[in-house]
Design an enzyme around this catalytic site. Structure first.
Site, short mmCIF file in Angstrom:
data_model
loop_
_atom_site.label_atom_id
_atom_site.label_comp_id
_atom_site.label_asym_id
_atom_site.label_seq_id
_atom_site.Cartn_x
_atom_site.Cartn_y
_atom_site.Cartn_z
CG ASP A 188 -1.81 -1.21 1.29
OD1 ASP A 188 -2.27 -1.66 0.23
OD2 ASP A 188 -1.99 -1.75 2.41
CG HIS B 112 -1.84 -1.95 -7.45
ND1 HIS B 112 -0.89 -1.83 -6.48
CD2 HIS B 112 -1.41 -2.93 -8.25
CE1 HIS B 112 0.07 -2.71 -6.69
NE2 HIS B 112 -0.23 -3.40 -7.76
P1 GDP Z 1 -0.35 0.08 -3.75
O1 GDP Z 1 -0.98 -1.22 -3.41
O2 GDP Z 1 1.09 0.15 -3.35
O3 GDP Z 1 -0.56 0.47 -5.17
O4 GDP Z 1 -1.05 1.21 -2.87
P2 GDP Z 1 -2.62 1.48 -2.65
O5 GDP Z 1 -3.28 1.67 -3.93
O6 GDP Z 1 -3.21 0.53 -1.70
O7 GDP Z 1 -2.53 2.79 -1.78
C1 GDP Z 1 -2.15 3.97 -2.25
C2 GDP Z 1 -3.30 4.94 -2.07
O8 GDP Z 1 -2.76 6.20 -2.05
C3 GDP Z 1 -4.28 4.95 -3.22
O9 GDP Z 1 -5.55 5.30 -2.75
C4 GDP Z 1 -3.72 6.01 -4.15
O10 GDP Z 1 -4.68 6.63 -4.98
C5 GDP Z 1 -3.20 6.96 -3.15
N1 GDP Z 1 -2.02 7.71 -3.56
C6 GDP Z 1 -0.92 7.30 -4.25
N2 GDP Z 1 -0.02 8.29 -4.34
C7 GDP Z 1 -0.57 9.35 -3.67
C8 GDP Z 1 -0.11 10.66 -3.36
O11 GDP Z 1 0.99 11.06 -3.70
N3 GDP Z 1 -0.95 11.44 -2.63
C9 GDP Z 1 -2.17 11.03 -2.21
N4 GDP Z 1 -2.92 11.86 -1.50
N5 GDP Z 1 -2.63 9.79 -2.46
C10 GDP Z 1 -1.83 8.98 -3.18
#
Ligand code: GDP
Length: 427
Positions: free
Chosen positions: A12, A40
């Site tokens: 995440d 994701h």
């Molecule tokens: P992953 O499994 O590593 O891809 O991560 P997730 O999707 O579970 O969690 C990342 C969350 O953070 C998602 O809701 C993204 O839209 C959000 N996200 C990613 N980068 C950023 C950022 O730079 N700022 C903000 N506010 N949200 C972000």
């Protein structure tokens, strides 16, 4: 050129967003491990999507999305996801599925649920997607490979009989549940064959040719270093390797072709499931960070479970980056911290009265207490900024402090969930 996008921590970290942002310049995006147990979240011009099995490149019309042999392939979930995005206006993605990928069977999900129920309070916090039973069967050599869907009927039926003999002993005697029926399993496999047939491909040969042709290939990891079965917080780990090195195996490409390893670190910590989490915070402080975190709060993309929250952990992240073989760090979700007057950063672990910056084995990790350094906040919204130098001074100091602590270059800073909310920094 082959690049990998992987996580440094518990998952995440925002890998989906980074993969989506880098997808623009990629020809092929490959999932190489894991299954539909984590997700994701991606925000782009089509809307907000939670993907569990599809690579994050499916939103571009110039990319080919590949499910590599290392993935735990849940065929119905794959098809629901394809339908889900196409129904929302995304052009039908080009997808290839490795003929060597193995299939998550309905009984893997059943066994996962039954085992979680049996363990009750002592469970590993499984998402009950069948991942641990799936990988157990793969390595016990009783899994079903996509290629086996195309076997002769008699051979496949014989294998089913052999596999369910063992399963039924456990179902009856350990779980007191009804037995599996060979005919049902055969039908299930034939249904999967019908669904997957148009996509099946000799992926390693395809990728070999793509490498020779100079294509840009992106390997997309799931979860992060600390969930790796060897190098993570065993046994609170996942069942397949989360390391970039495994990308070579789970996609079927030469290891020396992976030239760039982009390790994603989030500007604070979150974790799901049980296990030691040294910089964890609780109460109102955690609730506020959780609600403000990510894009619409830190809640599981697959399960909706509230994530455990904590401050940035330099000890875990330095270790996480080292094991990935990091060439670049992508530092994400920095915008979320703009509300804080002061930001604690965990710079060491105190274990048995001694402070260390080395990430220990689980036995010692469970005793570790966080040592914090407190940095000043920047108290403003940094979304929309595109140049590193335009970030507030305290924000840059936060990034540079962490870069110094972890010892790997932060070359990308993500300051919002959107595809373009990213600042590229020169080394
Ligand atoms: P992953 O499994 O590593 O891809 O991560 P997730 O999707 O579970 O969690 C990342 C969350 O953070 C998602 O809701 C993204 O839209 C959000 N996200 C990613 N980068 C950023 C950022 O730079 N700022 C903000 N506010 N949200 C972000």
């Amino acid at each position: 050129m082959v690049r990998a996008v992987v996580g440094a921590n518990w998952g995440d970290e925002g890998k989906g967003k980074i993969t989506d942002a880098l997808g623009k310049e990629s020809d092929i995006i490959v999932r190489f491990q894991g299954g539909a147990n984590a997700g994701h979240t991606i925000v782009n011009d089509y809307g907000k999507f939670a993907l569990h099995t599809l690579p994050s490149g499916v939103f571009y019309d110039h990319t080919t999305s590949i499910i590599g042999n290392g993935v735990a392939l849940n065929i119905p979930v794959l098809f629901q996801e394809i339908r889900g995005i196409v129904d929302r206006g995304v052009p039908a993605p080009r997808i290839l599925v490795s003929d060597r990928a193995q299939i998550v069977m309905s009984y893997h999900i059943l066994f996962d649920k039954l085992e979680e129920e049996r363990l009750a309070g002592k469970s590993f916090g499984s998402t009950k997607s069948g991942i641990a039973p799936f990988y157990s069967d793969k390595y016990a050599k009783i899994g079903f490979q996509v290629s086996e869907l195309f076997m002769e009927e008699s051979g496949l039926k014989e294998k089913i009989e052999r596999v369910i003999l063992q399963k039924n002993v456990i179902l009856e005697h350990l779980y007191h549940a009804p037995a599996l029926q060979a005919e049902e399993i055969y039908k299930e496999l034939m249904e999967y064959r019908r669904m997957v047939e148009p996509y099946v491909c000799d992926v390693s040969a395809y990728l070999w040719n793509a490498v020779q042709d100079g294509k840009n290939i992106l390997l997309e990891g799931q979860l992060g270093t600390l969930k790796d079965p060897d190098h993570g917080i065993y046994p609170m780990v996942t069942s397949s390797s989360t390391l970039a090195a495994y990308g070579a195996i789970g996609a079927g490409i030469p290891p020396y072709e992976i030239q760039q390893v982009i390790t994603v670190c989030k500007a604070y910590s979150s974790a799901v499931g049980a296990g030691a989490f040294v910089s964890e915070i609780f109460g109102a402080e955690a609730d506020e960070l959780r609600d403000r975190g990510g894009d619409g709060g830190e809640y599981g993309a697959t399960t909706g479970r509230p994530r455990r929250m904590g401050w940035f952990d330099c000890v875990a992240s330095k270790y996480g980056c080292r094991l990935q073989g990091t060439t670049d760090v992508a530092f994400t979700v920095l915008d979320v911290l703009g509300y804080l007057d002061e930001i604690p950063v965990c710079t060491g672990y105190e274990i048995d009265g001694k402070v260390t910056t080395k990430f220990p084995v689980t036995r010692l990790l469970e005793k570790a207490k966080p040592v914090y350094e407190v940095l000043p906040g920047w108290k403003c919204d940094i979304r929309g900024i595109r140049n590193y130098d335009e970030l507030p001074e305290n924000c840059r100091k936060y990034v540079e402090f962490i870069e110094e602590q972890i010892g790997f270059p932060i070359t990308m800073v993500s300051n919002g969930p959107g595809r373009d909310d990213i600042i590229f920094r020169k080394r």
